[in-house]
Design an enzyme around this catalytic site. Sequence first.
Site, PDB file in Angstrom:
ATOM      1  N   LYS A  22       0.869  -1.182   0.000  1.00 53.39           N
ATOM      2  CA  LYS A  22       0.000   0.000   0.000  1.00 53.39           C
ATOM      3  C   LYS A  22       0.901   1.227   0.000  1.00 53.39           C
ATOM      4  O   LYS A  22       1.540   1.557   1.009  1.00 53.39           O
ATOM      5  CB  LYS A  22      -0.925  -0.005   1.207  1.00 53.39           C
ATOM      6  CG  LYS A  22      -1.946   1.112   1.117  1.00 53.39           C
ATOM      7  CD  LYS A  22      -3.030   0.941   2.160  1.00 53.39           C
ATOM      8  CE  LYS A  22      -4.150   1.945   1.958  1.00 53.39           C
ATOM      9  NZ  LYS A  22      -3.721   3.332   1.981  1.00 53.39           N
ATOM     10  N   CYS A  40      22.350  38.071  15.505  1.00 50.32           N
ATOM     11  CA  CYS A  40      21.606  37.270  16.472  1.00 50.32           C
ATOM     12  C   CYS A  40      22.437  36.037  16.841  1.00 50.32           C
ATOM     13  O   CYS A  40      22.843  35.269  15.959  1.00 50.32           O
ATOM     14  CB  CYS A  40      20.275  36.853  15.856  1.00 50.32           C
ATOM     15  SG  CYS A  40      19.386  35.649  16.838  1.00 50.32           S
TER      16      CYS A  40
HETATM   17  S1  IVH Z   1      -6.580  -0.106  -4.882  1.00 53.30           S
HETATM   18  C1  IVH Z   1     -10.847   0.239  -5.614  1.00 53.30           C
HETATM   19  N1  IVH Z   1      -4.024  -0.597  -4.532  1.00 53.30           N
HETATM   20  O1  IVH Z   1      -4.935   3.546  -0.907  1.00 53.30           O
HETATM   21  C2  IVH Z   1      -9.518   0.063  -5.047  1.00 53.30           C
HETATM   22  N2  IVH Z   1      -4.945   1.386  -3.598  1.00 53.30           N
HETATM   23  O2  IVH Z   1      -7.020   3.657   1.107  1.00 53.30           O
HETATM   24  C3  IVH Z   1      -8.876   1.322  -4.713  1.00 53.30           C
HETATM   25  N3  IVH Z   1      -3.311   2.790  -2.453  1.00 53.30           N
HETATM   26  O3  IVH Z   1      -7.051   5.730  -2.639  1.00 53.30           O
HETATM   27  C4  IVH Z   1      -7.477   1.351  -4.562  1.00 53.30           C
HETATM   28  N4  IVH Z   1      -1.573   1.509  -2.808  1.00 53.30           N
HETATM   29  O4  IVH Z   1      -4.522   5.920  -3.043  1.00 53.30           O
HETATM   30  C5  IVH Z   1      -5.051   0.243  -4.285  1.00 53.30           C
HETATM   31  N5  IVH Z   1      -1.779  -1.128  -4.315  1.00 53.30           N
HETATM   32  C6  IVH Z   1      -2.803  -0.303  -4.086  1.00 53.30           C
HETATM   33  C7  IVH Z   1      -2.628   0.900  -3.365  1.00 53.30           C
HETATM   34  C8  IVH Z   1      -3.743   1.715  -3.147  1.00 53.30           C
HETATM   35  C9  IVH Z   1      -2.001   2.627  -2.272  1.00 53.30           C
HETATM   36  C10 IVH Z   1      -4.088   3.925  -1.945  1.00 53.30           C
HETATM   37  C11 IVH Z   1      -4.972   4.594  -2.974  1.00 53.30           C
HETATM   38  C12 IVH Z   1      -6.347   4.555  -2.397  1.00 53.30           C
HETATM   39  C13 IVH Z   1      -6.065   4.374  -0.944  1.00 53.30           C
HETATM   40  C14 IVH Z   1      -7.241   3.726  -0.251  1.00 53.30           C
END
Ligand code: IVH
Length: 675
Positions: free
Chosen positions: A116, A435
């Site tokens: 993530k 200063c």
């Molecule tokens: S999938 C419908 N995959 O996390 C699925 N999101 O908390 C939506 N994000 O807005 C997102 N890494 O900005 C997905 N490998 C990943 C991700 C990811 C980061 C973020 C993204 C999303 C947020 C949601």
Amino acid sequence: MNQEMADRLERLREQIRFHAHRYYVLDEPVIADGEYDALFRQLLELEAVHPELVTPDSPSHRVGGLPLETFIPAEHVSPMLSLDNIFSVDEFAAFEDKVRRYLKTDEPLRYVIEPKLDGLAVELVYRQGLLAVGSTRGDGQVGENITAQLKTVASIPLRFLVDDSLPAVPDELVVRGEVFLPRQAFTQLNRQREQDGEAPFANPRNAAAGSLRQLDPKITARRPLAFFVYGVGNPEVLAASGQKSMLAMLAKLGFPVNQLVTVCNDRQEVEARYRYLAALRHELDYEIDGMVVKVDDMDLQQRLGATARAPRWAVAWKFPAAQATTVVETVEFQVGRTGAVTPVAYLRPVEVNGVMVRRATLHNRDEIERKDVRVHDTVLVQRAGDVIPEIVKVIDGQRCGREQPVVFPAACPECGTPLQTVPGEAVIRCGNRYCPAQNLQKLIHFSGKSGLDIEGLGKKNVEQLIGEGLIRTIPDFFRLDPARLATLDGWGGKSAQNVLQAIEDRKTLGLAQLIGALGIRHVGEVTAGLLARHFADLDQLKAADKEQLLQVDGIGEQTADSLVAYFQDRENRETVEQLADLGVVVRAEAPKQSFLDGRFFLFTGTLQTLSREEAKQLVKAHGGQVSTGIGQRVTDVVVGDKAGSKKRKAEEMGLAILSEADFLTLVNTVNKEER
Ligand code: IVH
């Protein structure tokens, strides 16, 4: 229309696209950076002469176009959803159970696990294979059109790569992914901002957001943002059977897919993957705050669908937040090297992820007002990686009425000089050049890591030396008296000698290092490097007027003004002169161009002592390049045994023909000269 020129430009773009993909997406460049830069420069120059031939997918858009007046709304093709969060093995089990119930199945589920990424979600709409619109997530339905800004992100394709193994390219493809700022770039950006007297970004995520939401795309272009793709807004057009195969298709079209994406076949594998990523996260060059678990099968994804907020087929398994609650005991104001006065919260010490946190930056007045932080408030603090601890929010329910608003001083807490507020800036400043707090920071900067990096002269020691009256100005470092030094508290003859030796060793230094160490406002490490490449020595820089400074790539009005003001000042001029008198000299930099720069080698026939690979490495190590075919670019041909047609062709073309022995002599000479 000039068809010949149009064709030439298209060939050039094709070459640049190919090499940019090798470099930014695959991380496997096949030409030297210098050669790529030369191609890019050529494109910019030709397009400048033929603006009518600039295409919307030209790599020249990477440098950023004209500034916008405002951002225009961009409606998403389908909603950009969020993800539900989980934090434990039990919660994952509950997620899986729910999915199974929904699908009415007991079958094992296959998952794709992705890191993530802690950046900013963006949508990229491609029409006929060309990037047409790029936007932020916004409220999920409507974001902001930041196409020009996103075009500057090197790993976002401006057009699809052509790959014959793919089915026909869809008319419209809506690609989604995360834009982020790698850790190292973040640290460097913040260092620069602090040196410029600007408030640092709290974390890489904010820095990425701040960089993308710049009306002037040229500013975005200067920030080395990166991108990973993770989804598609209209997956039906790709007809992929699963998330994994969809990512593989996207990779073929030229999109960067994160290397850590894996498939897990059961709950245990998912749990093991979580432990693995949690341990790995600190090693990565970008921040991740958890992993995303996605049901791989697209049919199942479709059956599961989504709630108004999030898909049912995916979940974010987050790492525990490095947060804790504590109390703000006082707020003090710190005076920086350039006079910027920053509020700092002193906290009741609290452990956050194994580290004791005692202070948190409050950045500036806007930040304090936004979060409404008061003295004695109970607050949630957070520490992310190597980022300065920060206050996330005030715990409202804990207020008892004893809380006191933060009062900004009217005068410098160190020297009493009335503080200045700069219109349009959130920063307040002490304008007194004498200063003591500013001077202390200036000297710490000079001897510290961003300056001369003198071993044994950390913050504490500099404070002591100032306190004892041994140093007051920068040149004083080079006038330290060994006998007096050895008598100071905590110093013996040996440590005094070591420090003096370290100072002596730093007397010969690079121009960029010296410029950076002086602590000129708006001149951080990066800017110092730009100046050092342009000017031969400090005297030239000192003599440069504003016009000449503005000629330097990357130097703007503010920096030019600051440099002129710095060198106009009598005391600063004296500092520089005294440094020279004391024996501080700028090292003549070895010319950047290596010996074989600009030469293209072709090897043909069997070599006796070197393998082909070794021979190539030798050429590359000295700045030369290797060619596999005999084309226009080839300058030298090295012939081994049984060389055939290429040798004949080379003779016909009148190229330099070397035997293996000649080649070895050549690189040996090079070795000596470069040493
Ligand atoms: S999938 C419908 N995959 O996390 C699925 N999101 O908390 C939506 N994000 O807005 C997102 N890494 O900005 C997905 N490998 C990943 C991700 C990811 C980061 C973020 C993204 C999303 C947020 C949601």
